[in-house]
Design a protein around this motif. Structure first.
Motif, PDB file in Angstrom:
ATOM      1  N   VAL A 170      33.767  43.883  36.029  1.00 14.55           N
ATOM      2  CA  VAL A 170      32.654  42.967  36.284  1.00 14.55           C
ATOM      3  C   VAL A 170      32.928  42.139  37.540  1.00 14.55           C
ATOM      4  CG1 VAL A 170      31.302  41.057  35.352  1.00 14.55           C
ATOM      5  CG2 VAL A 170      32.087  42.881  33.835  1.00 14.55           C
ATOM      6  N   THR A 171      34.171  41.665  37.664  1.00 11.11           N
ATOM      7  CA  THR A 171      34.542  40.837  38.820  1.00 11.11           C
ATOM      8  C   THR A 171      34.424  41.622  40.116  1.00 11.11           C
ATOM      9  OG1 THR A 171      36.068  39.580  37.444  1.00 11.11           O
ATOM     10  CG2 THR A 171      36.361  39.411  39.809  1.00 11.11           C
ATOM     11  N   HIS A 172      34.934  42.851  40.126  1.00 14.46           N
ATOM     12  CA  HIS A 172      34.886  43.666  41.337  1.00 14.46           C
ATOM     13  C   HIS A 172      33.446  43.994  41.730  1.00 14.46           C
ATOM     14  CE1 HIS A 172      39.254  45.181  40.569  1.00 14.46           C
ATOM     15  NE2 HIS A 172      39.217  44.017  41.193  1.00 14.46           N
ATOM     16  N   THR A 222      42.230  48.462  39.268  1.00 19.92           N
ATOM     17  CA  THR A 222      41.493  48.215  38.036  1.00 19.92           C
ATOM     18  C   THR A 222      42.111  47.063  37.257  1.00 19.92           C
ATOM     19  OG1 THR A 222      42.854  49.880  36.918  1.00 19.92           O
ATOM     20  CG2 THR A 222      40.740  50.604  37.801  1.00 19.92           C
ATOM     21  N   VAL A 223      43.254  46.568  37.728  1.00 26.33           N
ATOM     22  CA  VAL A 223      43.944  45.464  37.053  1.00 26.33           C
ATOM     23  C   VAL A 223      43.657  44.171  37.792  1.00 26.33           C
ATOM     24  CG1 VAL A 223      46.173  44.540  36.335  1.00 26.33           C
ATOM     25  CG2 VAL A 223      45.774  47.004  36.262  1.00 26.33           C
ATOM     26  N   GLU A 224      43.341  43.143  37.047  1.00 29.99           N
ATOM     27  CA  GLU A 224      43.062  41.834  37.630  1.00 29.99           C
ATOM     28  C   GLU A 224      43.956  40.798  36.960  1.00 29.99           C
ATOM     29  OE1 GLU A 224      39.028  39.420  38.664  1.00 29.99           O
ATOM     30  OE2 GLU A 224      39.318  39.998  36.580  1.00 29.99           O
ATOM     31  N   HIS A 225      44.566  39.926  37.765  1.00 29.48           N
ATOM     32  CA  HIS A 225      45.376  38.871  37.182  1.00 29.48           C
ATOM     33  C   HIS A 225      44.509  37.956  36.336  1.00 29.48           C
ATOM     34  CE1 HIS A 225      49.014  40.056  38.960  1.00 29.48           C
ATOM     35  NE2 HIS A 225      48.852  39.546  40.169  1.00 29.48           N
ATOM     36  N   GLY A 226      45.046  37.591  35.176  1.00 28.78           N
ATOM     37  CA  GLY A 226      44.360  36.646  34.313  1.00 28.78           C
ATOM     38  C   GLY A 226      44.669  35.214  34.732  1.00 28.78           C
ATOM     39  N   PRO A 227      44.345  34.248  33.891  1.00 26.75           N
ATOM     40  CA  PRO A 227      44.595  32.851  34.228  1.00 26.75           C
ATOM     41  C   PRO A 227      46.039  32.456  33.974  1.00 26.75           C
ATOM     42  CG  PRO A 227      43.604  32.994  32.066  1.00 26.75           C
ATOM     43  CD  PRO A 227      43.660  34.406  32.595  1.00 26.75           C
ATOM     44  N   VAL A 228      46.463  31.387  34.629  1.00 25.55           N
ATOM     45  CA  VAL A 228      47.718  30.741  34.259  1.00 25.55           C
ATOM     46  C   VAL A 228      47.547  30.220  32.828  1.00 25.55           C
ATOM     47  CG1 VAL A 228      49.225  28.760  34.707  1.00 25.55           C
ATOM     48  CG2 VAL A 228      48.286  30.091  36.621  1.00 25.55           C
ATOM     49  N   VAL A 229      48.529  30.489  31.963  1.00 28.86           N
ATOM     50  CA  VAL A 229      48.442  30.040  30.565  1.00 28.86           C
ATOM     51  C   VAL A 229      49.392  28.858  30.349  1.00 28.86           C
ATOM     52  CG1 VAL A 229      48.877  30.661  28.153  1.00 28.86           C
ATOM     53  CG2 VAL A 229      47.721  32.275  29.666  1.00 28.86           C
ATOM     54  N   VAL A 230      48.822  27.737  29.946  1.00 29.50           N
ATOM     55  CA  VAL A 230      49.631  26.577  29.548  1.00 29.50           C
ATOM     56  C   VAL A 230      49.908  26.715  28.065  1.00 29.50           C
ATOM     57  CG1 VAL A 230      49.711  24.062  29.353  1.00 29.50           C
ATOM     58  CG2 VAL A 230      48.601  25.135  31.340  1.00 29.50           C
TER      59      VAL A 230
END
Length: 496
Positions: A26-28, A378-386
């Motif tokens: 979706v992002t791409h 096809t791989v996207e970094h996710g968010p930083v997880v606290v």
């Protein structure tokens, strides 16, 4: 009393021919749409978002290569209102038929020429297959209200710029241009008046790339055996009748000037054919003046696109690099965009001919091409997880994540059950998170925070020896005030 029968649960599955899109896909696509829109906008085109639903009457019989208006569309009839029958409605199958309706409806309020671009999903009620879905995205740009070949040349130039803007390198694509009038001239010079025969000849022309000159001659004549051994009936023309078609298809030369000279000979004395060659000559001259030569945009007689739809120049963007198919065989990627001049669509509404030309890009195919070329992951970094070590300190964790977000860093607090810390890291791994932030009571008391580089940690765990692992730690302890600075440094290092 009989026991009430339990209703079966619905199946959790997408309808045939449709699919769901997640995360990076979706992002791409959104990034590609923004890039394409920026090129269209730079060329002076305005955005338009028309209804996804049209009346079947408005859509008409202009679905390429289909005779019946309802064929290939998702259509339904509204409920009756008194004595009035409900309208037949349909999901749009392309962006061009809705544009014709919009222009006819709002023409008094729109500039002439009207230049618009639009993007979004379209729906085709056709048999799905591998990589062929019933819903897909298109990006269109059209100019309505001018017969000037400068509009067609501009569309081709804009298409070239768009392909390069999204990451298709020069040399990996070719925009091929033909003209329906030239084809009509060839048919005229053959003396064909039977519409079925003319349609059969056009279908044969479309197979030139696959079967070559000899195959076309066989298909125009008695027929031929295809690769599977099946016999394909021919059109039944004589060798003399077939000559203009072969001359036309083999007209392509080493440059556009040479091709145009050959086409003039191929159309013979046909006025409509000569007019088509003149139009191609104008397009070629205008493109050359802008620096678009035959290395990017070329006159190619073999281009055939839903020809009942088009009235003049037609365009097709083909990606020329090779990929491996599902059986490991090399093949060219093929077409990702097409269009042309269609001067009759608006006339259906107004009774007056309104010239128009445009292009449509198949976004999903273009995305697939970039993936095949290795230019899009096809791989996207996710968010930083606290992570959460102490649920009573949730306000502190939310303060940290707010700082990261305010600095433009994608981040989230782990909101699952924090009891098992290992599950939090598994969650971060499943989200493909680049960094985890760790802080418990000891860290809060000392005014510090632990920051774990998850990408580096995974690489070390996979490849490094024990000594290398000790020399290359992937977890850092920093002052709480340095949280944003350290996270940004890690992310920049990963991107580099």
């Amino acid at each position: 009393m009989a026991k009430e029968k339990k209703q079966p649960r619905p199946k959790a599955e997408t309808p045939k021919g449709f699919r769901d899109y997640f995360g990076a896909e979706v992002t791409h696509r959104a990034e590609m749409l923004r890039t394409i829109a920026s090129v269209y906008h730079r060329y002076g085109f305005d955005a338009l978002e028309s209804s996804a639903v049209e009346t079947v009457e408005a859509l008409g019989k202009f679905l390429p290569d289909v005779d019946r208006p309802n064929e290939g569309v998702f259509a339904w009839q509204e409920a009756e209102e008194g004595d009035k029958k409900g309208d037949w409605l349909a999901l749009r199958y392309d962006m061009t038929a809705p544009l014709a309706r919009v222009y006819a409806q709002h023409r008094n309020d729109l500039p002439t020429p009207y230049r618009r671009y639009t993007m979004g999903p379209v729906w085709r009620n056709e048999k799905p297959g591998p990589g062929r879905f019933r819903q897909f995205y298109q990006c269109d740009a059209d100019t309505v209200g001018t017969a000037s070949m400068a509009a067609d040349a501009e569309i081709c130039a804009m298409l070239a710029d768009t392909l390069e803007a999204v990451g298709i390198a020069r040399g990996d694509y070719l925009i091929r241009v033909n003209n329906r009038k030239v084809l009509n001239g060839v048919l005229e010079s053959m003396g064909l008046s039977d519409e079925h025969q003319r349609a059969a000849v056009l279908r044969t022309i479309d197979k030139f790339d696959k079967v070559g000159e000899a195959g076309v001659r066989e298909l125009l004549g008695k027929g031929r055996l295809d690769d599977s051994g099946a016999y394909i009936d021919g059109v039944g023309l004589s060798a003399l009748q077939s000559d203009p078609v072969v001359a036309f298809l083999t007209s392509k030369g080493f440059d556009n000037g040479f091709t145009l000279a050959n086409l003039r000979r191929a159309v013979g004395g046909s006025e409509i054919g000569a007019a088509g060659v003149d139009e191609l000559d104008q397009i070629s001259t205008l493109l050359a003046a802008q620096g678009y030569g035959p290395d990017r945009i070329v006159i190619d007689p073999s281009v055939v696109r839903g020809l009942g739809y088009y009235t003049g120049p037609v365009f097709e963007a083909e990606l020329t690099f090779e990929i491996l198919d599902e059986k490991g065989r090399k093949r060219q990627f093929g077409s990702v965009a097409g269009g042309g001049r269609y001067d009759d669509l608006v006339k259906r509404f107004t009774g007056q001919e309104v010239p128009a030309t445009g292009i449509s890009i198949g976004v999903d195919r273009l995305l697939a091409a970039l993936h095949a070329k290795g230019r899009m992951s096809t791989v996207e970094h996710g968010p930083v997880v606290v992570t959460v070590m102490d649920r009573d300190r949730m306000a502190d964790y939310q303060a940290m994540v707010a700082e990261l977000r305010n600095a433009g860093i994608r981040a989230e607090v782990y909101l699952g059950n924090p009891k098992n810390f290992g599950n939090q890291l598994k969650y971060a791994d499943r989200r493909n998170s680049p960094v985890a932030v760790i802080a418990g009571g000891d860290e809060f008391d000392a005014g510090k925070v632990q920051i774990k580089d998850l990408i580096l940690g995974a690489k070390i765990a996979e490849n490094a020896t024990l000594e290398e692992w000790k020399d290359r730690p992937s977890q850092y302890e920093v002052q709480r005030s340095e949280l944003v600075e350290k996270v940004r440094a890690i992310l920049d290092g990963q991107d580099g």
